[in-house]
Structures are given as structure tokens and as C-alpha cells.
Enzyme design. Sequence first.
Site, PDB file in Angstrom:
ATOM      1  N   TYR A 145      27.104 -65.816  53.966  1.00  0.00           N
ATOM      2  CA  TYR A 145      27.897 -64.593  54.125  1.00  0.00           C
ATOM      3  C   TYR A 145      27.796 -63.807  52.838  1.00  0.00           C
ATOM      4  CZ  TYR A 145      32.059 -61.632  54.759  1.00  0.00           C
ATOM      5  OH  TYR A 145      32.931 -60.579  54.869  1.00  0.00           O
ATOM      6  N   ASP A 155      23.475 -64.393  45.336  1.00  0.00           N
ATOM      7  CA  ASP A 155      24.861 -64.010  45.596  1.00  0.00           C
ATOM      8  C   ASP A 155      25.775 -65.058  44.969  1.00  0.00           C
ATOM      9  OD1 ASP A 155      27.377 -63.538  46.553  1.00  0.00           O
ATOM     10  OD2 ASP A 155      26.771 -63.168  48.617  1.00  0.00           O
ATOM     11  N   LYS A 192      35.044 -62.179  42.759  1.00  0.00           N
ATOM     12  CA  LYS A 192      36.099 -63.200  42.658  1.00  0.00           C
ATOM     13  C   LYS A 192      36.494 -63.494  41.197  1.00  0.00           C
ATOM     14  CE  LYS A 192      34.911 -65.112  47.182  1.00  0.00           C
ATOM     15  NZ  LYS A 192      35.871 -64.667  48.173  1.00  0.00           N
TER      16      LYS A 192
END
Length: 424
Positions: free
Chosen positions: A141, A236, A264
Site C-alpha cells: 500500500y 516507500d 509517519k
Amino acid sequence: MENRKLFERARSLMPGGVSSPVRAFKAVGGDPIIVSRAKGSRLWDVDGKEYIDYLMSWGPLILGHSNPKVVQAIKEQTEKGLSYGLTNVHEIELAQRVVSAMPSVEMVRFVSSGTEATMSAIRLARGYTGRKYVVKFEGCYHGHGDSLLVSAGSGVATLGIPGTPGVPEEIAKLTLVIPYNSVEALEEVFKRYGEDIACVIVEPVAGNMGVVLPKPGFLKSIREITRHYGALVICDEVITNFRLSKGGAQEYFGQDPDITCMGKIIGGGMPLGAYGGKREVMQKVAPEGPIYQAGTLSGNPLSMVAGIATLRELFELNPYKTLEELTKRLTSGISQILKEKGIPHRINQIASMFTVFFTEEEVYDYQSAKRSDTVLFGRFFRALLKEGVLIPPSQFEAWFLSTAHTQEDIDLTLERIQKALQSL
Ligand code: HOZ
């Protein structure tokens, strides 16, 4: 109960009562909790119930909730301006810290979320190479950008959303999806489309089909094959940056991507994403180059100071070894309890993140992750929640530990899990 009443109101005002689909508890059942506050390793709902938190806001809070140094930095900044819309000193400091820490990052562009980072990185790779295809791995994702929602993990996997409604077929066709950890499939796709592939985007440790580790040689093969065909590697690291080590997964595995996406932890709980990479590639980003990307709140000083305070504290503490030991104490305890109950399971763990899968077989890609018994996971989740242990409300996500979690927290968690399993 206040929680139920508030959730009903939330549902009448916001789709699913949430601001992001996985929070709706749809895959696990029961009412989602409405949070009133959190501190350290604990979170409280509006009915006053306390939970030991392993959701940790889906990953940013490696220092726990409301770390005093991060909070202080934000408080001080609020007196000096919330947003300037111009370059500020904090951006320069955070950029310096990121460039020094992440081995492959020579220049960085700040954005406001991980999704923005991956979307922008894809545009950059296409603009830089002049090619159109993107290779992604099934179950990974990379946020909700059009090109990246194809066969995605996270909420798309959790809710079993089959296709990508709203994404035109013409766009979806430009994303080539292959199984995670399959070098063979990678070679095949490059043999067929190689000259037209702009990039391969990969989670170096998949965190959105549950935690799935790269097999030895997988990340290296991606680098070699892309180099051979003149395509870029986008790593990623939205979950893994500053989570696996100071230099993220690229330091941990010795990976050398062209572009890295961050999110994050870099924002310490404030909205912040970033993409960065080789100078030669990043210089193609506007205004230095022709590839456009912008944002009114990008680089805003509140997110910057939260990020700086988080990285400063993290690098000072250097808690990676301790965090890993603590995580292993928890995972081996869980495994022991499940074994005693005769429940087949696999725990995939690295550093301070892990997933408990309810299957006997090894989990190494999305198909093997899907073999996990998700009905049992739902019961497990609800039983834990009842006992005051909060984990991600999805089989296909990661549990996170923080420096605020103590050995006592782990032991109490294991006691609560043991109790929860009595009713399972
Ligand atoms: N990025 C999270 C998945 N690993 C999802 C967070 C959310 O949707 O709230």
C-alpha cells in the site's frame, strides 16, 4: 454509553463515522472506540476505559503518545506562527537531519502526508525517465493515489475492496502488479515492458498486508534489474523510516534506492510526509526542474519542529536494540499463549513492528497473508479490546511498540491476552 452515542452521531456526519476507512472496525466487528485522550503507551476512550496501545496511530509514535519534548517544541512554535507559506529555519534543520540520516537521500521535498509523497515520487520517476509504467507489488500500500490503489493493501485489503472504483481503467492499466518477493515475476515484467517502465515502487518491509519481510536478495534484485533497464527504484519507507534503524530500511538492508518516500515518524504525530533521493533526480522537481508539485502547508513549522524534536530524541536515545528486545518478549509471549491454546499462527516481526497471522504456513506475500483466518482475527481483536489491549483493527496491518512501552506493559499485555483467549 457515550461511545456508542457518539459513534452514531459520527456516522451521520462522516462516511462510516471515520476520517479513514480502516478505523471503522468493519473487518473485526463491534463499535469503533471514540478516543478522548492518550499518553505514553496508553489510550482512553470516551467511556473512560484504558487500553495499552499497540496501534500507536498506525506507526508515527515511536516515542509514545504526547512525548513531553515533542509537545514542548510544538507549544513553543505555536507562539511564533502556525504556517508561513515561506521557507523557514526549521525546514532547513529537518532537511539536514533527514539527509544526514538516510543513506540514499541527498535532497528532500516536504509534503503533508505519505500519500502525497508517493504520488509525487511516481510523477517524478515518470518525468525523469519519460516512461509511463509503474511496477508495484500485490498487497503493498502506497497511499491512495490513483496509480497506486491497484491491488493495494491496508484498508483496500482489510475491507476486501476488489477493484479501484473511481480510477479510470486507462490509469490502472499503467500499474503492473506482481507478487511480493518474486524475483521471477519481476524479471518477467521487465522482459515484457522493460523499456517503458519508469519505476518499481516497493515497501522494503511490507506493512500493509500485515508485516511481510523481504526474502534475502529480493531488494537487491530490484536494484539490479531496474538499473539494467534504466528504471528507478522508489523505496516507500513511510512506515520503516526511523523505525527499523536511524537510516530506515535502506540502512538496515543496505538498499540504494533512487527516491525514498517518508512519513509517519518523520512528523512525530503531526501531518508530515517527504520524498527525497539522488540530487540528480531531485533537481528535476520544480522550481529547480520542470516536474511540478506544491502545497500551501508543506514545510509548515509545527510539523517541522515536531519532526526535529522526534528525531533528536530518537537519535539521542538510540532505542532500537531495546525496542527490538521488548518486541521479541511480546511476540514470544503471544506465540507461547497461542501454542498452549493449540491455535495455529505465524508471527512476522522486525525491529518494533509485527503481525500475528492465524495460519500454519509461512507468510511471504499477499496470497499467503490472505490464508490467515480473518474471522478468528476478528474474535481475537474483540477479545483483546475487551481486556484493554488495543491492536490494529485489521489482519493486514502492523502492531507497533514505542519507547513509552515498558517491560511491565508487556507482561500486563500478556496476562490480558491470556485472559482474553479464555473466552475465544
Ligand atoms: N497508513 C495506514 C495503513 N498502514 C492507514 C492509516 C489510516 O488509514 O488511518
